[in-house]
Write a protein that holds these residues in place. Structure first.
Motif, mmCIF file in Angstrom:
data_model
loop_
_atom_site.group_PDB
_atom_site.id
_atom_site.type_symbol
_atom_site.label_atom_id
_atom_site.label_comp_id
_atom_site.label_asym_id
_atom_site.label_seq_id
_atom_site.Cartn_x
_atom_site.Cartn_y
_atom_site.Cartn_z
ATOM 1 N N TYR A 16 41.918 13.624 7.812
ATOM 2 C CA TYR A 16 40.628 14.050 8.367
ATOM 3 C C TYR A 16 39.826 12.820 8.766
ATOM 4 O O TYR A 16 40.142 11.686 8.369
ATOM 5 N N PHE A 26 35.677 11.600 8.976
ATOM 6 C CA PHE A 26 34.254 11.877 8.775
ATOM 7 C C PHE A 26 33.504 11.190 9.903
ATOM 8 O O PHE A 26 33.666 9.989 10.140
ATOM 9 N N LEU A 60 32.806 16.656 10.404
ATOM 10 C CA LEU A 60 34.137 16.376 9.867
ATOM 11 C C LEU A 60 35.165 17.111 10.710
ATOM 12 O O LEU A 60 34.998 18.301 11.015
ATOM 13 N N TYR A 97 39.421 17.777 10.959
ATOM 14 C CA TYR A 97 40.659 17.597 10.205
ATOM 15 C C TYR A 97 41.853 18.040 11.037
ATOM 16 O O TYR A 97 41.720 18.771 12.034
ATOM 17 N N VAL A 144 32.971 18.388 1.628
ATOM 18 C CA VAL A 144 31.701 18.136 2.311
ATOM 19 C C VAL A 144 30.525 18.374 1.364
ATOM 20 O O VAL A 144 29.559 17.592 1.350
ATOM 21 N N SER A 198 27.753 18.224 8.434
ATOM 22 C CA SER A 198 29.086 18.767 8.169
ATOM 23 C C SER A 198 29.081 19.994 7.278
ATOM 24 O O SER A 198 30.098 20.697 7.189
ATOM 25 N N ARG A 233 32.298 21.209 11.338
ATOM 26 C CA ARG A 233 33.412 21.006 10.407
ATOM 27 C C ARG A 233 34.550 21.909 10.865
ATOM 28 O O ARG A 233 34.567 23.104 10.574
#
Length: 360
Positions: A80, A82, A103, A105, A124, A145, A151
């Protein structure tokens, strides 16, 4: 603390094992740098502030991963990244900047979407709990996030962005410009790059989108009157003061960002955007120097705005007080604002000329 070097400060952050321990370090670093910025502001000090912010955020994420592992949730199931947006994404945070983050992923064939969502929601929550403990207030616009919009798996991010590009109403354009300032601060850079690259590729293929981006870009006007006077705050506790954030800094940032998007420049730093625009012959060296100088003034004055602690969070209203507007400060500020006015004119002309060339 006053005698610690940058290396010692960073070592102290990365050796911290608890959020409360880092908060003590942040409070001490804050006071040390606040004193330096007030009495001997330099661009290098501003860069050091951002290196320290990055270190606090990165260590917070590492500790959050360890906490989840200790609680039995294991390591991250997939790579992932950030992401920071806003001034964090541009590496232009003040001592009291808030949180603008997301975020992204990796997609996975081994884990269900529900499993991934469950893990990264917990991660998160833990990261934001740590940033909260460190005194970073959440973004008022909910670009954070913990908001599922920011996210997502990589495919979800790109689908969301393409939807904004194809329906460029005011709110969607605002989101696109937020994405343009994206920076991966922790994790897999390879998950952040495709988002930015897809955005810039779309602009090159569909340059009409620049017209929609222009309207939003010019929304905040430089606060300089037609006779060259400062447009100060008229009412409230800031009466007589100057909104350095929205009257100078943001208009300059926005203008440079749109020129960088037009030129296909992926870098998010305003300094680097100006340099790359010059190096790639999109703007003349004289303009680059003028804009860099104006931007440096805007950053310096933004760092001088008063701050306050509210519910243990570092905050500022982004305004210079009337008592701070000395003759010297007014002279610098007007120099900055005159350059900003010309920058906004240049940006508008550049986008309109681009549109006319496309028609031709």
């Amino acid at each position: 603390m006053k005698h610690l070097s940058m290396e010692q400060i960073l070592e102290r952050i990365y050796l911290s094992e608890q959020f409360d321990e880092m908060r003590i370090a942040r409070d001490q670093v804050h006071e040390m740098f606040r004193e330096h910025l007030l009495f001997s502001h330099t661009p290098e000090l501003g860069r050091q502030v951002n290196v320290i912010h990055d270190a606090f955020i990165q260590r917070t994420i590492e500790l959050a991963e360890h906490i989840l592992e200790d609680e039995g949730y294991g390591k991250p199931p997939v790579p992932y990244a950030f992401l920071l947006f806003g001034s964090g994404g541009r590496s232009e945070q003040t001592l009291w900047s808030d949180q603008d983050n997301g975020l992204v992923y990796a997609d996975s064939e081994e884990h269900s979407e529900e499993q991934l969502e469950a893990y990264f929601t917990k991660l998160v929550d833990c990261i934001l709990e740590g940033l909260d403990a460190l005194g970073y207030p959440p973004c008022e616009g909910n670009v954070i996030s913990s908001n599922k919009q920011w996210r997502k798996p990589l495919a979800g991010y790109i689908d969301m962005m393409m939807g904004w590009l194809q329906e460029p109403d005011w709110e969607n354009v605002r989101y696109l410009l937020i994405l343009a300032d994206m920076r991966c601060i922790y994790g897999a850079q390879s998950l952040a790059d495709p988002i930015k690259n897809a955005f810039l590729a779309y602009v090159q293929e569909q340059p009409d989108i620049l017209n929609y981006l222009l309207s939003n870009t010019l929304h905040h006007k430089i606060s300089l009157g037609v006779f060259g006077q400062l447009i100060t705050e008229r009412y409230g506790e800031d009466a007589g003061g100057f909104d350095i954030k929205y009257g100078a800094y943001i208009p300059i940032v926005n203008g440079i960002r749109l020129l960088a998007i037009q030129a296909g420049i992926a870098h998010s730093s305003t300094w680097q955007r100006i340099k790359l625009l010059k190096d790639n012959s999109f703007i003349a060296e004289g303009l680059a120097n003028e804009w860099s100088e104006a931007f440096d003034i805007a950053l310096k004055l933004r760092d001088l705005t008063p701050f306050q602690l509210e519910n243990e969070m570092y905050t500022t209203r982004g305004r210079l007080g009337a008592d701070q507007l000395t003759k010297e400060i007014k002279h610098e500020l007007k120099q900055c604002l005159r350059a900003g006015v010309e920058l906004q004119k240049y940006v508008k002309k550049s986008i309109v000329s681009h549109k006319e060339r496309e028609k031709g």
